[in-house]
Design a protein around this motif. Structure first.
Motif, short mmCIF file in Angstrom:
data_model
loop_
_atom_site.label_atom_id
_atom_site.label_comp_id
_atom_site.label_asym_id
_atom_site.label_seq_id
_atom_site.Cartn_x
_atom_site.Cartn_y
_atom_site.Cartn_z
N UNK A 6 0.77 -1.18 -0.09
CA UNK A 6 0.09 -0.10 0.02
C UNK A 6 0.82 1.17 -0.24
N UNK A 7 0.18 2.37 -0.50
CA UNK A 7 1.04 3.74 -0.52
C UNK A 7 0.25 4.55 0.56
N UNK A 8 0.78 5.40 1.31
CA UNK A 8 0.11 6.29 2.30
C UNK A 8 1.08 7.57 2.31
N UNK A 9 0.82 7.92 3.59
CA UNK A 9 1.78 9.08 4.11
C UNK A 9 1.75 9.11 5.68
N UNK A 10 2.96 9.93 6.31
CA UNK A 10 3.15 10.02 7.62
C UNK A 10 2.04 11.12 8.10
N UNK A 11 1.55 10.68 9.29
CA UNK A 11 0.64 11.61 9.94
C UNK A 11 0.88 11.28 11.38
N UNK A 12 -0.31 11.63 12.29
CA UNK A 12 -0.19 11.46 13.84
C UNK A 12 -1.15 10.67 14.15
N UNK A 13 -0.57 9.89 15.38
CA UNK A 13 -1.63 8.87 15.86
C UNK A 13 -2.95 9.36 16.39
N UNK A 14 -2.65 10.21 17.25
CA UNK A 14 -3.76 11.04 17.87
C UNK A 14 -4.38 12.01 17.01
N UNK B 265 -5.96 14.55 17.84
CA UNK B 265 -5.87 15.95 18.26
C UNK B 265 -4.21 16.53 18.08
N UNK B 266 -3.18 15.69 17.59
CA UNK B 266 -1.95 15.89 17.26
C UNK B 266 -1.71 16.14 15.87
N UNK B 267 -2.71 16.06 14.94
CA UNK B 267 -2.64 16.25 13.71
C UNK B 267 -2.48 17.59 13.14
N UNK B 268 -2.14 17.96 12.03
CA UNK B 268 -2.15 19.38 11.65
C UNK B 268 -3.77 19.76 11.38
N UNK B 269 -3.98 20.93 11.96
CA UNK B 269 -5.25 21.69 11.93
C UNK B 269 -5.40 23.01 11.30
N UNK B 270 -6.58 23.16 10.76
CA UNK B 270 -6.56 24.57 10.16
C UNK B 270 -7.48 25.20 10.89
N UNK B 271 -7.16 26.43 11.72
CA UNK B 271 -7.75 27.19 12.57
C UNK B 271 -8.96 28.08 11.62
N UNK B 272 -10.35 27.87 12.03
CA UNK B 272 -11.38 28.68 11.29
C UNK B 272 -11.71 29.67 12.03
#
Length: 456
Positions: free
Chosen positions: A58-66, A68-75
């Motif tokens: 499979x092919x994927x990408x690195x992310x955060x396990x939690x 709440x720890x992933x990149x987020x966009x403030x709206x």
């Protein structure tokens, strides 16, 4: 050259003189080639029976396990216009740090004294509400007073009614006494009249008895008048009781009607006050939303809106923040045909983009540069855009640690190791397009933890 001529070239030309023909006609060379091919066939046959490890790639990408720890966009929760930036891209911010100041673009919120005016409206409504409350209290007192007065008036009228009944009874007795006196007077008059005819009594005695009889008759008539008058008083007392009930019922009903009108105004004022308080709270909260703050500490990745004076709508992404401390994970996608072969808790091998790796499909022990992982979750629904199922992988604590410089979003390739099968079987499966062998996995780490918890 086609062999259609009866002339033999080798009978007319000596081919042995040519060097190429000399190599061709040597029988030892054919023997060497046959030996090489025989050895190659034996080696190939042996390879076909070597063990081959089936894999799911499979092919994927690195992310955060939690999450709440992933990149987020403030709206932005409100529409506005950018007034001032307080951060720069690449800057590290703490939770609660001000990122951006915006101003209102809706005319409803332009008034700089909006909160003060809303508070004054609430104060006025409070006074109005207190007035309604006091009016309701006054009407309650008035209703209680009317009920008490009605009670006393009814007692007074009932006393008159009792008096009228007693007077009727007394007049009835007096009437009976008068009628008895009439009977007695008539008898005495008749006896006196008999004695007067016989000459035993004087005529004056007869006239006295006659006068007494007339007085008795007059008294009976007078007692009858008194009895009728007493009965009229009884009827008047009954009418007075009904009149008192009707009159006070009308007064009490009017007071209660005024009370309910005041209660209606009170409840309506309370509703208006609640609405004003809600508006005031919304205005207060909205005024705080003019300063956009960081929900958690992190690294400012990118300003998605730029420029002073730029306007945007509600829910527009303003800036992207990535937490500094997070647990790495890999999010990969597999084909639906391979989904039944993946289970939470099973090991998996990974290759990260930018890290050199040599991977031999089927012989993972000979691979170099791969890292170990463990399946955390397998999606139960297909990604409609990719047409594949999502698999989340975390770092295997028993394997070599993942590189520290890996960043979220980096590419990664995953290889899930399945059962060992002969090479010939794998070739046959590939030719026919069959999926890898389905199998029942061993008890995963997740199941072990569940069993331990259930035992406790």
């Amino acid at each position: 050259m086609l062999d259609i001529s009866k002339l033999k070239l080798n009978e007319k030309v000596d081919l042995s003189k040519y060097k190429s023909m000399q190599y061709t006609f040597q029988k030892d060379r054919f023997l060497t080639f046959n030996k090489i091919m025989t050895i190659f066939g034996i080696v190939l046959l042996a390879i076909l029976f070597l063990p081959w490890t089936q894999i799911v790639q499979g092919k994927g990408y690195v992310t955060a396990l939690d999450p709440g720890q992933r990149a987020q966009s403030i709206e932005s929760a409100i529409a506005g216009r950018i007034e001032k930036w307080y951060v720069k891209e690449g800057q590290i911010v703490e939770k609660g740090d001000t990122i951006l100041h915006i101003s209102e673009i809706k005319d409803k919120f332009f008034d700089p004294l909006l909160l003060e005016r809303a508070q004054s409206q609430i104060t006025a409504k409070n006074f109005s509400l207190e007035s309604y409350v006091e009016k309701v209290k006054s009407l309650n007192y008035q209703i209680e007073a009317l009920k008490e007065e009605r009670k006393l008036k009814l007692e007074q009228a009932l006393n008159k009614l009792i008096q009228a009944n007693l007077k009727i009874e007394s007049d009835s007795i007096d009437l009976e006494a008068a009628e008895t006196q009439v009977v007695i007077a008539e008898r005495q008059f008749e006896r006196t009249e008999s004695l007067e005819e016989e000459g035993l009594l004087a005529k004056t005695d007869l006239e006295a008895k006659k006068l007494q009889l007339q007085n008795s008759l007059a008294k009976v008539i007078s007692q009858k008048n008194k009895l009728l008058s007493s009965r009229n008083e009884l009827i008047n007392a009954q009418i007075e009781i009904s009149s008192i009930k009707a009159s006070y019922q009308e007064k009490i009903s009017k007071a209660e009607s005024d009370k309910f009108t005041a209660l209606s105004g009170q409840f309506d004022t309370e509703a208006q006050r609640t609405k004003l308080e809600t508006d005031f709270s919304n205005f207060n909260v909205r005024s705080g939303m003019r300063f956009i703050t960081a929900p958690q500490g992190g690294f400012v990745n990118k300003a998605l809106q730029s420029g002073i004076g730029e306007t945007f709508k509600e829910g527009t992404q303003i800036v992207s923040i990535m937490p500094i401390d997070f647990d790495l994970a890999v999010e990969t996608y597999v084909d639906p045909i391979d989904l039944p072969l993946l289970h939470p808790g099973e090991p998996i091998r990974l290759i990260f983009d930018g890290w050199p790796a040599i991977f031999f499909s089927g012989w993972p022990n000979l691979s170099y540069g791969t890292y170990g992982g463990e399946i955390v979750a397998v999606s139960r629904t297909m990604d409609p855009q990719k047409g594949k199922f999502r698999v989340l992988i975390k770092e295997d604590p028993e394997e070599q640690p993942w590189p520290d410089v890996i960043r979220a979003g980096s590419g990664a390739r995953t290889m899930a190791l399945l059962e060992d099968v002969p090479v010939w079987y794998e070739i046959w499966r590939k030719i026919n397009g069959f999926p890898p062998d389905y199998y029942t996995p061993q008890e995963s780490n997740t199941d072990k933890n569940k069993n331990q918890n259930s035992k406790k």
